[in-house]
Design a protein around this motif. Structure first.
Motif, short mmCIF file in Angstrom:
data_model
loop_
_atom_site.label_atom_id
_atom_site.label_comp_id
_atom_site.label_asym_id
_atom_site.label_seq_id
_atom_site.Cartn_x
_atom_site.Cartn_y
_atom_site.Cartn_z
N SER A 211 0.82 -1.21 0.00
CA SER A 211 0.00 0.00 0.00
C SER A 211 0.86 1.26 0.00
O SER A 211 0.59 2.21 -0.74
N ILE A 212 1.91 1.27 0.82
CA ILE A 212 2.78 2.44 0.92
C ILE A 212 3.44 2.73 -0.43
O ILE A 212 3.51 3.88 -0.87
N TRP A 213 3.90 1.67 -1.08
CA TRP A 213 4.63 1.86 -2.34
C TRP A 213 3.71 1.86 -3.55
O TRP A 213 4.17 2.06 -4.67
N GLY A 214 2.45 1.62 -3.38
CA GLY A 214 1.51 1.71 -4.48
C GLY A 214 1.44 0.49 -5.37
O GLY A 214 1.00 0.58 -6.52
N TYR A 215 1.83 -0.68 -4.84
CA TYR A 215 1.74 -1.93 -5.60
C TYR A 215 0.49 -2.69 -5.18
O TYR A 215 -0.07 -2.45 -4.10
N GLU A 216 0.07 -3.64 -6.01
CA GLU A 216 -1.13 -4.41 -5.71
C GLU A 216 -0.84 -5.85 -5.28
O GLU A 216 -1.54 -6.39 -4.42
N GLU A 217 0.15 -6.48 -5.87
CA GLU A 217 0.44 -7.88 -5.58
C GLU A 217 1.90 -8.07 -5.18
O GLU A 217 2.79 -7.38 -5.68
N PRO A 218 2.15 -9.05 -4.28
CA PRO A 218 3.53 -9.30 -3.83
C PRO A 218 4.49 -9.64 -4.97
O PRO A 218 5.67 -9.28 -4.92
N TYR A 219 3.98 -10.36 -6.00
CA TYR A 219 4.89 -10.78 -7.07
C TYR A 219 5.53 -9.60 -7.80
O TYR A 219 6.56 -9.75 -8.48
N GLU A 220 4.93 -8.41 -7.67
CA GLU A 220 5.48 -7.23 -8.33
C GLU A 220 6.77 -6.76 -7.69
O GLU A 220 7.56 -6.05 -8.33
#
Length: 298
Positions: A211-220
């Motif tokens: 959430s802090i870094w603006g990603y949606e999925e861990p694989y990213e």
């Protein structure tokens, strides 16, 4: 004398032959009986020796079972306990005498008893089974075990009960539950948390990190270098070196979100060590301090 001799009955040759055959047969019978008696004595002697060996083997087996580090118990088809060794009684907090005849179902939490009947259905079909089982000790505490259970089937194929080896895994279960609790706490933390190997490659991030870094999925993000997420990569590299050297680091840094925008963060990082005190990973916690920065500027 001759007159007296004439009065003595005389046997015919046929009678003599018959008598001789009788005595020959009788002698054979006596000889056969004598031989049979010798064979019977030998069989009885061998039986006594076999029984002695069986008794010695049974005593040796009982000593092994009674001194086993694992619990051993036997139940009939209605779950009544027919045998327990000393270790099984100790694990449950009872004496062996208290357990004999007890309904084993009463030692299992009510919400887990249905599984016992389902597994008995498998055992009635002759299936050996392995599973984890929780028991309730005499003092009310939980005993976690791993059970290896073998059905007892008679010569008519009828299920007569079961024989089980029971290993105490309470310590392992407590560790697992503590680990699950820690994992749940990390996953639900409002702070971003990340774990990287000693080369700085991400192996775990929690939802708050994404959430802090603006990603949606861990694989990213997993498998990427920790240096990829900062505005000033050289500064980030220096921080990693200090963590590796001094084992901890704390301070403020400028993160770079997925869309490229900067985000001010409070970072606390440290080296994670194993039970042998060897470093195995790096762990960091992140707090978004955007609101605090804005308040300072105001």
């Amino acid at each position: 004398y001759l007159n007296a001799l004439d009065r003595v009955p005389r046997w015919t040759h046929e009678t003599v032959d018959t008598v001789m055959r009788f005595y020959a047969g009788f002698t054979g019978i006596i000889s056969s009986l004598s031989h049979s008696n010798l064979r019977l004595a030998r069989v009885l002697s061998e039986k006594d020796a076999l029984m002695a060996r069986l008794a010695a083997s049974e005593e040796q087996y009982r000593r092994i079972v009674d001194t086993s580090a694992d619990g051993v118990w036997q139940m009939d088809a209605q779950f009544h306990i027919t045998y327990v060794n000393q270790r099984m009684a100790e694990m449950l907090g009872y004496t062996p005498e208290e357990l004999i005849g007890m309904d084993a179902i009463s030692l299992i939490p009510p919400d887990e008893q249905t599984d016992v009947y389902l597994r008995r259905d498998r055992q009635q079909r002759g299936k050996v089974d392995y599973f984890d089982r929780r028991f309730i000790r005499k003092d009310g505490s939980s005993l976690w075990t791993h059970v290896a259970i073998t059905p007892i089937i008679d010569t008519d194929g009828k299920y007569q009960g079961s024989f089980a080896m029971v290993t105490d895994i309470t310590g392992r279960k407590n560790v697992e539950e503590a680990l699950l609790l820690k994992n749940a706490a990390i996953d639900s933390s409002i702070n971003g948390i990340a774990i990287a190997d000693l080369d700085g490659i991400l192996t775990y991030v929690n939802p708050a990190f994404l959430s802090i870094w603006g990603y949606e999925e861990p694989y990213e993000v997993l498998g990427r270098s920790v240096l990829d997420f900062w505005v000033f990569e050289q500064e980030a590299e220096q921080v990693v070196l200090e963590i590796q050297k001094y084992t901890t680091w704390s301070g403020e840094m400028e993160g770079r979100r997925k869309d490229g925008s900067p985000i001010p963060l409070q970072l606390s990082a440290s080296i994670v060590r194993n039970a042998s005190d060897a470093p195995i990973a790096m762990m960091a916690s992140f707090i978004d301090i955007t609101s605090r920065r804005e308040a300072e500027y105001d």
